[in-house]
Design a protein around this motif. Structure first.
Motif, mmCIF file in Angstrom:
data_model
loop_
_atom_site.group_PDB
_atom_site.id
_atom_site.type_symbol
_atom_site.label_atom_id
_atom_site.label_comp_id
_atom_site.label_asym_id
_atom_site.label_seq_id
_atom_site.Cartn_x
_atom_site.Cartn_y
_atom_site.Cartn_z
ATOM 1 N N SER A 3 19.735 31.140 51.417
ATOM 2 C CA SER A 3 20.609 29.987 51.280
ATOM 3 C C SER A 3 20.000 29.049 50.266
ATOM 4 C CB SER A 3 20.790 29.276 52.621
ATOM 5 O OG SER A 3 21.700 28.210 52.477
ATOM 6 N N LEU A 4 20.828 28.259 49.666
ATOM 7 C CA LEU A 4 20.357 27.294 48.690
ATOM 8 C C LEU A 4 19.891 26.070 49.456
ATOM 9 C CD1 LEU A 4 20.130 26.733 45.666
ATOM 10 C CD2 LEU A 4 22.377 25.688 45.795
ATOM 11 N N SER A 5 18.591 25.802 49.460
ATOM 12 C CA SER A 5 18.066 24.706 50.268
ATOM 13 C C SER A 5 17.635 23.508 49.435
ATOM 14 C CB SER A 5 16.883 25.192 51.107
ATOM 15 O OG SER A 5 15.877 25.702 50.265
ATOM 16 N N SER A 7 18.470 20.876 46.149
ATOM 17 C CA SER A 7 19.637 20.417 45.406
ATOM 18 C C SER A 7 19.590 20.904 43.966
ATOM 19 C CB SER A 7 19.731 18.889 45.439
ATOM 20 O OG SER A 7 18.625 18.329 44.770
ATOM 21 N N ARG A 34 28.154 32.331 50.955
ATOM 22 C CA ARG A 34 27.440 31.123 51.413
ATOM 23 C C ARG A 34 26.828 30.377 50.243
ATOM 24 N NH1 ARG A 34 25.463 34.310 55.882
ATOM 25 N NH2 ARG A 34 23.530 34.562 54.749
ATOM 26 N N LEU A 35 26.214 31.106 49.323
ATOM 27 C CA LEU A 35 25.597 30.457 48.167
ATOM 28 C C LEU A 35 26.632 29.759 47.296
ATOM 29 C CD1 LEU A 35 22.901 33.073 47.204
ATOM 30 C CD2 LEU A 35 22.506 30.748 48.004
ATOM 31 N N ARG A 37 29.513 28.574 48.253
ATOM 32 C CA ARG A 37 29.942 27.367 48.986
ATOM 33 C C ARG A 37 28.889 26.256 48.899
ATOM 34 N NH1 ARG A 37 34.457 28.056 51.931
ATOM 35 N NH2 ARG A 37 35.151 30.171 52.321
ATOM 36 N N ASP A 38 27.599 26.629 49.032
ATOM 37 C CA ASP A 38 26.522 25.637 48.940
ATOM 38 C C ASP A 38 26.497 24.971 47.562
ATOM 39 O OD1 ASP A 38 25.701 26.213 51.539
ATOM 40 O OD2 ASP A 38 23.927 27.369 50.916
ATOM 41 N N GLY A 41 29.457 22.755 46.942
ATOM 42 C CA GLY A 41 29.293 21.531 47.720
ATOM 43 C C GLY A 41 28.352 20.549 47.034
ATOM 44 N N ILE A 42 27.238 21.059 46.519
ATOM 45 C CA ILE A 42 26.292 20.208 45.796
ATOM 46 C C ILE A 42 26.949 19.609 44.562
ATOM 47 C CG2 ILE A 42 24.174 20.281 44.405
ATOM 48 C CD1 ILE A 42 23.168 22.389 46.505
#
Length: 148
Positions: A3-5, A7, A34-35, A37-38, A41-42
């Motif tokens: 996952s992208l944790s 920013s 998931r990535l 979407r992450d 979102g950022i």
């Protein structure tokens, strides 16, 4: 679980982008959704997440099914202030994507039709020289619309 944790920082030159290499197998699609979407979102573009997730799922399914590649590369970028591009790079330049009509009873063959329906634009780019391409990127773009 990947996952992208951290920013994503906007670069002082160019446009923001994210890329990562994964195994070329259908199960990779879940991680990449998931990535995507992450990252969206950022970038405060969560409104594009559903369409981008569908696109990345279909691109990965096509690469896993139609190429012998062991790895693929997810690329998510902002080629301009008004577009997001989702792409999958593989090392099989001779297997180019083409729209086709699946029969009603076919269990597959609709991936590019789905991408064509949800994306604003899609295509592919060969990588390497004209005489000796080493791979291709199949991509789809989504237009960023102003908030209403």
């Amino acid at each position: 679980m990947t996952s992208l944790s951290t920013s994503v920082q906007a670069a002082s030159v160019g446009h923001p982008a994210y890329s990562q290499t994964f195994p070329c197998e259908p199960s990779t699609a879940e991680i990449c959704r998931r990535l995507v979407r992450d990252v969206l979102g950022i970038w405060r573009l969560g409104n594009l997440a559903d369409r981008a997730a569908l696109i990345v799922t279909e691109l990965i399914a096509n690469a896993a099914r139609h190429t012998p590649c062991k790895e693929i590369r997810l690329i998510l970028g902002r080629p301009s202030a008004t577009r997001v591009r989702v792409g999958i790079v593989d090392r099989e330049p001779s297997r180019l994507p083409a729209l086709s009509q699946a029969a009603d009873d076919d269990e597959s063959g609709r991936g590019l039709l789905l991408i064509d329906a949800v994306a604003d634009h899609w295509g592919y780019d060969l990588h390497g020289s004209d005489r000796r391409p080493w791979g291709k990127e199949v991509w789809a773009e989504l237009r960023i619309k102003d908030e209403e």
